[in-house]
Design an enzyme around this catalytic site. Sequence first.
Site, PDB file in Angstrom:
ATOM      1  N   ARG A  20      26.557  -6.509   4.798  1.00 56.26           N
ATOM      2  CA  ARG A  20      25.807  -5.423   5.454  1.00 56.26           C
ATOM      3  C   ARG A  20      25.364  -4.381   4.435  1.00 56.26           C
ATOM      4  O   ARG A  20      24.241  -3.883   4.508  1.00 56.26           O
ATOM      5  CB  ARG A  20      26.637  -4.775   6.561  1.00 56.26           C
ATOM      6  CG  ARG A  20      26.823  -5.682   7.760  1.00 56.26           C
ATOM      7  CD  ARG A  20      27.702  -5.035   8.823  1.00 56.26           C
ATOM      8  NE  ARG A  20      28.999  -4.752   8.239  1.00 56.26           N
ATOM      9  CZ  ARG A  20      29.777  -3.724   8.568  1.00 56.26           C
ATOM     10  NH1 ARG A  20      29.392  -2.864   9.487  1.00 56.26           N
ATOM     11  NH2 ARG A  20      30.939  -3.542   7.985  1.00 56.26           N
ATOM     12  N   ASN A  46      28.077  -6.005  12.493  1.00 50.78           N
ATOM     13  CA  ASN A  46      28.980  -7.143  12.660  1.00 50.78           C
ATOM     14  C   ASN A  46      29.105  -7.468  14.141  1.00 50.78           C
ATOM     15  O   ASN A  46      29.321  -6.566  14.959  1.00 50.78           O
ATOM     16  CB  ASN A  46      30.376  -6.826  12.116  1.00 50.78           C
ATOM     17  CG  ASN A  46      30.467  -6.934  10.615  1.00 50.78           C
ATOM     18  OD1 ASN A  46      29.641  -7.561   9.968  1.00 50.78           O
ATOM     19  ND2 ASN A  46      31.489  -6.323  10.056  1.00 50.78           N
TER      20      ASN A  46
END
Length: 91
Positions: free
Chosen positions: A20, A38
């Site tokens: 990320r 997530n």
Amino acid sequence: MEKVRLTAWVRGHVQGVGFRWWTRARALELGLTGAATNLDDGRVEVVAEGDRTACERLLELLRSGQTPGRVDSVVERWTNHRGSFTGFEER
């Protein structure tokens, strides 16, 4: 330039490996706004808004094999730009 929203669901070993953070850095370099989140099933959902060419480049990078971890597949959806983000967040 045409403004769009790209939603990409990334499957593989992409949680807990800096994926990320890496995605956020690439998106900001491309001038995109959005978020990388997530998901409970182990995927990462990437939502990016901005110029179509920049979103297409981000998608290429997600599929490049140069990401942290291991990307097995990326499923994409293109929709209209909504303007609902400022900056790019890791969630």
